[in-house]
Design an enzyme around this catalytic site. Structure first.
Site, PDB file in Angstrom:
ATOM      1  N   LYS A   1       0.864  -1.187   0.000  1.00 21.17           N
ATOM      2  CA  LYS A   1       0.000   0.000   0.000  1.00 21.17           C
ATOM      3  C   LYS A   1       0.895   1.230   0.000  1.00 21.17           C
ATOM      4  CE  LYS A   1      -4.384   1.159   0.197  1.00 21.17           C
ATOM      5  NZ  LYS A   1      -5.575   0.491  -0.319  1.00 21.17           N
TER       6      LYS A   1
ATOM      7  N   ASP B   1      -6.908   4.577  -4.506  1.00 19.85           N
ATOM      8  CA  ASP B   1      -7.566   4.469  -3.202  1.00 19.85           C
ATOM      9  C   ASP B   1      -8.160   5.859  -2.955  1.00 19.85           C
ATOM     10  OD1 ASP B   1      -7.722   2.563  -0.665  1.00 19.85           O
ATOM     11  OD2 ASP B   1      -7.241   4.531   0.138  1.00 19.85           O
TER      12      ASP B   1
ATOM     13  N   SER C   1      -8.511  -5.692 -10.193  1.00 23.78           N
ATOM     14  CA  SER C   1      -7.178  -5.219 -10.575  1.00 23.78           C
ATOM     15  C   SER C   1      -6.329  -6.389 -11.083  1.00 23.78           C
ATOM     16  CB  SER C   1      -6.468  -4.572  -9.383  1.00 23.78           C
ATOM     17  OG  SER C   1      -6.829  -3.221  -9.250  1.00 23.78           O
TER      18      SER C   1
HETATM   19  P1  NDP Z   1     -12.672   8.213  -2.669  1.00 24.63           P
HETATM   20  O1  NDP Z   1     -11.605   9.205  -2.453  1.00 24.63           O
HETATM   21  O2  NDP Z   1     -13.218   8.019  -4.027  1.00 24.63           O
HETATM   22  O3  NDP Z   1     -13.907   8.532  -1.700  1.00 24.63           O
HETATM   23  C1  NDP Z   1     -13.764   8.609  -0.326  1.00 24.63           C
HETATM   24  C2  NDP Z   1     -15.083   9.049   0.253  1.00 24.63           C
HETATM   25  O4  NDP Z   1     -15.023   8.933   1.672  1.00 24.63           O
HETATM   26  C3  NDP Z   1     -15.414  10.509  -0.050  1.00 24.63           C
HETATM   27  O5  NDP Z   1     -16.795  10.667  -0.139  1.00 24.63           O
HETATM   28  C4  NDP Z   1     -14.855  11.219   1.182  1.00 24.63           C
HETATM   29  O6  NDP Z   1     -15.461  12.469   1.462  1.00 24.63           O
HETATM   30  C5  NDP Z   1     -15.195  10.215   2.260  1.00 24.63           C
HETATM   31  N1  NDP Z   1     -14.290  10.394   3.398  1.00 24.63           N
HETATM   32  C6  NDP Z   1     -12.934  10.339   3.388  1.00 24.63           C
HETATM   33  N2  NDP Z   1     -12.443  10.593   4.611  1.00 24.63           N
HETATM   34  C7  NDP Z   1     -13.518  10.806   5.382  1.00 24.63           C
HETATM   35  C8  NDP Z   1     -13.680  11.114   6.736  1.00 24.63           C
HETATM   36  N3  NDP Z   1     -12.611  11.276   7.551  1.00 24.63           N
HETATM   37  N4  NDP Z   1     -14.949  11.259   7.218  1.00 24.63           N
HETATM   38  C9  NDP Z   1     -16.019  11.097   6.383  1.00 24.63           C
HETATM   39  N5  NDP Z   1     -15.924  10.805   5.084  1.00 24.63           N
HETATM   40  C10 NDP Z   1     -14.699  10.670   4.600  1.00 24.63           C
HETATM   41  O7  NDP Z   1     -12.098   6.830  -2.071  1.00 24.63           O
HETATM   42  P2  NDP Z   1     -12.601   5.348  -2.349  1.00 24.63           P
HETATM   43  O8  NDP Z   1     -14.066   5.329  -2.543  1.00 24.63           O
HETATM   44  O9  NDP Z   1     -11.718   4.755  -3.367  1.00 24.63           O
HETATM   45  O10 NDP Z   1     -12.225   4.633  -0.963  1.00 24.63           O
HETATM   46  C11 NDP Z   1     -13.132   4.565   0.131  1.00 24.63           C
HETATM   47  C12 NDP Z   1     -12.704   3.460   1.082  1.00 24.63           C
HETATM   48  O11 NDP Z   1     -12.702   2.199   0.379  1.00 24.63           O
HETATM   49  C13 NDP Z   1     -11.310   3.577   1.675  1.00 24.63           C
HETATM   50  O12 NDP Z   1     -11.315   3.022   2.978  1.00 24.63           O
HETATM   51  C14 NDP Z   1     -10.472   2.702   0.767  1.00 24.63           C
HETATM   52  O13 NDP Z   1      -9.284   2.259   1.410  1.00 24.63           O
HETATM   53  C15 NDP Z   1     -11.440   1.562   0.536  1.00 24.63           C
HETATM   54  N6  NDP Z   1     -11.177   0.737  -0.641  1.00 24.63           N
HETATM   55  C16 NDP Z   1     -11.120   1.296  -1.886  1.00 24.63           C
HETATM   56  C17 NDP Z   1     -10.897   0.506  -2.991  1.00 24.63           C
HETATM   57  C18 NDP Z   1     -10.957   1.041  -4.368  1.00 24.63           C
HETATM   58  O14 NDP Z   1     -10.945   0.230  -5.307  1.00 24.63           O
HETATM   59  N7  NDP Z   1     -11.050   2.328  -4.574  1.00 24.63           N
HETATM   60  C19 NDP Z   1     -10.628  -0.943  -2.836  1.00 24.63           C
HETATM   61  C20 NDP Z   1     -10.815  -1.449  -1.498  1.00 24.63           C
HETATM   62  C21 NDP Z   1     -11.042  -0.619  -0.451  1.00 24.63           C
HETATM   63  P3  NDP Z   1     -14.729  13.837   1.025  1.00 24.63           P
HETATM   64  O15 NDP Z   1     -14.954  13.930  -0.454  1.00 24.63           O
HETATM   65  O16 NDP Z   1     -15.437  14.878   1.807  1.00 24.63           O
HETATM   66  O17 NDP Z   1     -13.292  13.685   1.416  1.00 24.63           O
END
Ligand code: NDP
Length: 448
Positions: A128, A168, A379
């Site tokens: 990561k 991510d 992936s």
């Molecule tokens: P994105 O950046 O696309 O979206 C993240 C979302 O979570 C946004 O809506 C963001 O809001 C919100 N967010 C982030 N931090 C906070 C916080 N502290 N409090 C509240 N909301 C928050 O990321 P992903 O959708 O790709 O990832 C989301 C989760 O999924 C993560 O935990 C990631 O590790 C996990 N994940 C992702 C994968 C992928 O393929 N993308 C694969 C497996 C797991 P804002 O816009 O306001 O920051």
């Protein structure tokens, strides 16, 4: 030393050697707590130091990322890549760009990734990375210069057979494009398989964008099916509104459920008619605005900056935002409202206290390393297509994803029944099944 004393000693030593990394400690504790029955059956794993080696990354990289903003000012961020375990294949795991990123966060994510990747059954190790860079409010040009500087250092550690990052939080198709462009320029090689999550059309796979959200919903669907239920007619709450959340919403609606609330870091919105996905995508992916902008275009919807999305009554909760976002209070509220299943689209979004409340209340709980494995699995499908210089259709790829999620779910249940006697214990099943695959490979490969 008996099994539990051995495990406790490894955990104590891991905490001592990695101070001030609470998320890493939490992720390690969650896995180690499941391994007692394994070490009782397989004492040989203690003799080969499997746990001690698993808790120590193979390589940890920290580097300076200097870049110039639109005003001409020099900015400096910190980049990370933790190459945790390569027993099953090249290091594989995403890059996170968020101001909260530090070494402990990257290590927790990398550690989880080892077992998640093992559960997919594919040939991928765990890693990561990321940076404490905040992409919010940055221009396209600034994002590009940041990505180019980040890759200028990271490229020397990557390779399609060595280490293959993806996206991510804060890293989507746009960032992967800039990172790939810089890698190609420096190395003078069109090495498609060095990054995944590439846009479709130049090496990307269909379904990769949708895979994590779709996969989490498939996993929840499988959990519900064990009780003779489905999504039809159910109320669902999704946290976040990023990549994972958006496609979780899409798949829930396709399966007949209704997502009534979602969120971002500024608050949450409720739309009793069901979230309008096109509008949500327009606000978050195209305009890159705060989620409150959704309610301006949908008068029936409401936005709240106070409380959490879990205050909204629902049958199913899909936390898809970030780590430790769903705590004890949220879990109590969800149980009070009669939640039937929780599947983690995000990595470690539920605190240990929240997980315990779900387990005590008999709520079906799918931990992230199983429920969100669809992203990394797809992936790996992208890597397969790149290696074969091939491109599969959307339908072909989604069929593969669905089969992988069914298999991950079945592995969790079978392993939980074998090692704990309760097939509903997905935490035990995911941790033990993931551990066994990695431990067997590490044992076969000797002490390295
Ligand atoms: P994105 O950046 O696309 O979206 C993240 C979302 O979570 C946004 O809506 C963001 O809001 C919100 N967010 C982030 N931090 C906070 C916080 N502290 N409090 C509240 N909301 C928050 O990321 P992903 O959708 O790709 O990832 C989301 C989760 O999924 C993560 O935990 C990631 O590790 C996990 N994940 C992702 C994968 C992928 O393929 N993308 C694969 C497996 C797991 P804002 O816009 O306001 O920051």
């Amino acid at each position: 030393m008996n099994a539990s004393a051995h495990i406790e000693a490894v955990f104590a030593e891991t905490r001592r050697r990695n101070p001030a990394e609470p998320e890493f400690h939490q992720a390690v504790a969650e896995v180690l707590e499941s391994l007692g029955p394994v070490f009782e059956r397989h004492p040989e794993y203690a003799d080969t130091g499997i746990l001690e080696r698993l808790c120590e990354p193979e390589r940890q990289l920290i580097f300076r990322v200097p870049w110039v903003d639109d005003g001409g000012a020099v900015r400096v961020n910190r980049g990370f890549r933790v190459e945790f375990n390569s027993a099953l294949g090249p290091y594989k795991g995403g890059l996170r760009f968020h101001p909260s990123v530090n070494l402990g966060i990257v290590k927790f994510l990398g550690f989880e990734q080892i077992f998640k990747n093992a559960l997919t059954g594919m040939a991928i190790g765990g890693g990561k990375g990321g940076a404490d860079f905040d992409p919010k409010g940055r221009s396209d040009g600034e994002i590009m210069r940041f990505c180019q500087s980040f890759m200028t250092e990271l490229h020397r550690y990557l390779g399609e057979h060595t280490d293959v990052p993806a996206g991510d939080i804060g890293v989507g198709g746009r960032e992967i494009g800039y990172l790939f462009g810089q890698y190609k320029r420096i190395t003078n090689r069109y090495e498609s398989g060095v990054l995944t999550g590439k846009p479709v059309g130049w090496g990307g796979s269909h379904v990769r964008t949708e895979a994590t959200g779709y996969g989490a919903v498939y996993f929840a669907h499988e959990m519900l099916a064990t009780r003779g239920e489905g999504f039809d007619g159910l109320r669902v709450v999704v946290s976040g509104s990023g990549n994972v959340a958006v496609y979780a919403v899409e798949k829930v609606h396709a399966l007949g459920g209704r997502v009534v609330a979602c969120s971002d870091s500024s608050g949450y919105l409720v739309d009793e008619d069901g979230i309008d996905l096109e509008l949500l995508k327009e606000v978050k992916e195209v305009r890159r605005e705060r989620i409150s902008a959704y309610t301006e275009a949908r008068p029936g919807a409401s936005f709240s900056a106070r409380g959490t999305v879990y205050d909204v009554p629902c049958d199913i909760a899909l936390p898809c935002a970030t780590q430790n976002e769903l705590d004890r209070e949220d879990a109590v509220a969800l149980v009070k409202h009669g939640v039937r299943a929780v599947a983690e689209g995000a990595n470690m979004p539920c605190t240990p206290a929240a997980v315990q409340i779900f387990r005590d209340a008999g709520v079906l709980f799918g931990p992230g390393k199983a429920a969100n494995a669809g992203g990394v699995a797809t992936s790996a499908l992208e890597m397969q297509q790149n290696a074969a210089r091939d491109s599969w259709t959307f339908e072909q790829t989604e069929t593969r994803l669905a089969a992988i999620m069914r298999d991950v779910h079945a592995q969790c249940r079978d392993t939980a029944a074998t090692y704990g006697g309760n097939a509903d214990d997905y935490v035990l099943g995911a941790n033990v099944a993931g551990f066994l695959r990695v431990a067997r490979a590490m044992t076969a490969q000797g002490v390295i």
